[in-house]
Design an enzyme around this catalytic site. Structure first.
Site, PDB file in Angstrom:
ATOM      1  CB  CYS A   2      -0.922   0.026   1.205  1.00  0.00           C
ATOM      2  SG  CYS A   2      -2.033   1.468   1.217  1.00  0.00           S
ATOM      3  CD  GLU A 105      -1.407  -2.197  -4.519  1.00  0.00           C
ATOM      4  OE1 GLU A 105      -0.292  -2.001  -5.056  1.00  0.00           O
ATOM      5  OE2 GLU A 105      -1.550  -2.399  -3.300  1.00  0.00           O
TER       6      GLU A 105
END
Length: 220
Positions: A2, A105
Site C-alpha cells: 500500500c 496498485e
C-alpha cells in the site's frame, strides 16, 4: 503493498462509519493521491488513558529507540507485525486506523505499469489497519498493515492493505487489548467481495498530481 491512497470523505461520513466517540484534531481536506513521507489522517489513542482522537501521523515508521539509519517502512506485513522486534510493541499497544476511500496498485502490462484504483463497490470509506510509534523527533509515525491479496485485488497485486470490517474497528483501537491471539480472534478483514477496481490515468504516478480526476476510470 500500500503505497498510495485517497481520502476525500467528509468527517461526518467517516464518523458515521466509525460509530465511536472521538475528538477531532485535524482539518480534513480532500486528497486523491496520498503518498508516503507525508502527514496522513489517523484514528488512535495517543496514550492508553486518552480519548480516541482523529489527528495526523507521519506515513513512515521509525521508533524513537531505533538507530539513525534504521529503516522507515510504510507497510508492515500481517505475517510478522506481531513478532518482529521492530513492530511488536506497536502491535500490542499502538494500533490505529487510517481512513481511505480507496488505494492504488500498479499492474504490469506490456512492459509498463498500469495504475488501478481499488475501493468498495458501494464507495463507502475503508478503514485500514495500521500501527504507530513515537518517532525520534517525538511525533507519531505509522505503517499500514498488508496481507496477501484477496478477491479481485489479486488481479492487480499479490498484496493489499489490511482493511477491517465494521465490527473490528473498536477492538483494533482498544489499547488495553494486547494479547496477539485474542486480537486475531476478534479482528477480521473486510469481505473481499465488497472490493472492486478499474484502471486510471498514469497521472497518479506523480505525487504532485492531486485532483478528483485521478480516480476516474480510464477511457478506452
Amino acid at each position: 503493498m500500500c503505497g498510495r491512497f485517497s481520502l476525500y470523505s467528509s468527517y461526518s461520513t467517516l464518523s458515521q462509519g466509525l460509530k465511536l466517540p472521538l475528538e477531532v484534531a485535524v482539518k480534513l481536506t480532500p486528497r486523491y493521491n496520498v503518498a508516503p513521507g507525508t502527514w496522513i489522517t489517523a484514528v488512535r489513542h495517543p496514550t492508553d488513558n486518552e480519548p480516541l482522537v482523529m489527528d495526523e501521523v507521519w506515513w513512515g515508521y521509525r521508533p524513537h529507540w531505533a538507530k539513525e539509519k534504521a529503516p522507515e517502512p510504510i507497510n508492515a506485513t500481517v505475517e510478522k507485525v506481531a513478532t518482529s522486534n521492530y513492530f511488536r510493541g506497536a502491535f500490542a499497544h499502538h494500533r490505529c486506523l487510517v481512513p481511505a476511500d480507496g488505494w492504488y496498485e500498479w499492474l504490469p502490462l506490456n512492459g509498463k505499469k498500469q495504475p488501478h484504483f481499488l475501493c468498495r463497490e458501494d464507495r463507502e470509506p475503508i478503514w485500514l489497519a495500521a500501527i504507530w510509534t513515537e518517532r525520534p523527533d517525538g511525533k507519531p509515525g505509522c505503517a499500514i498493515l498488508t496481507e496477501p491479496a484477496r478477491g479481485v485485488a489479486k488481479e492487480i497485486h499479490p498484496r493489499m492493505p489490511l482493511a477491517l470490517d465494521a465490527e473490528s474497528l473498536k477492538p483494533w483501537l482498544d489499547p488495553h487489548l494486547t494479547d496477539r491471539e485474542t486480537i486475531r480472534q476478534v479482528v477480521h478483514h473486510l469481505d473481499a467481495e465488497l472490493i472492486t477496481h478499474w484502471p486510471v490515468s498514469t497521472r497518479v504516478n506523480r505525487p504532485t498530481n492531486d485532483e478528483a480526476s485521478l480516480i476516474e476510470p480510464l477511457k478506452p
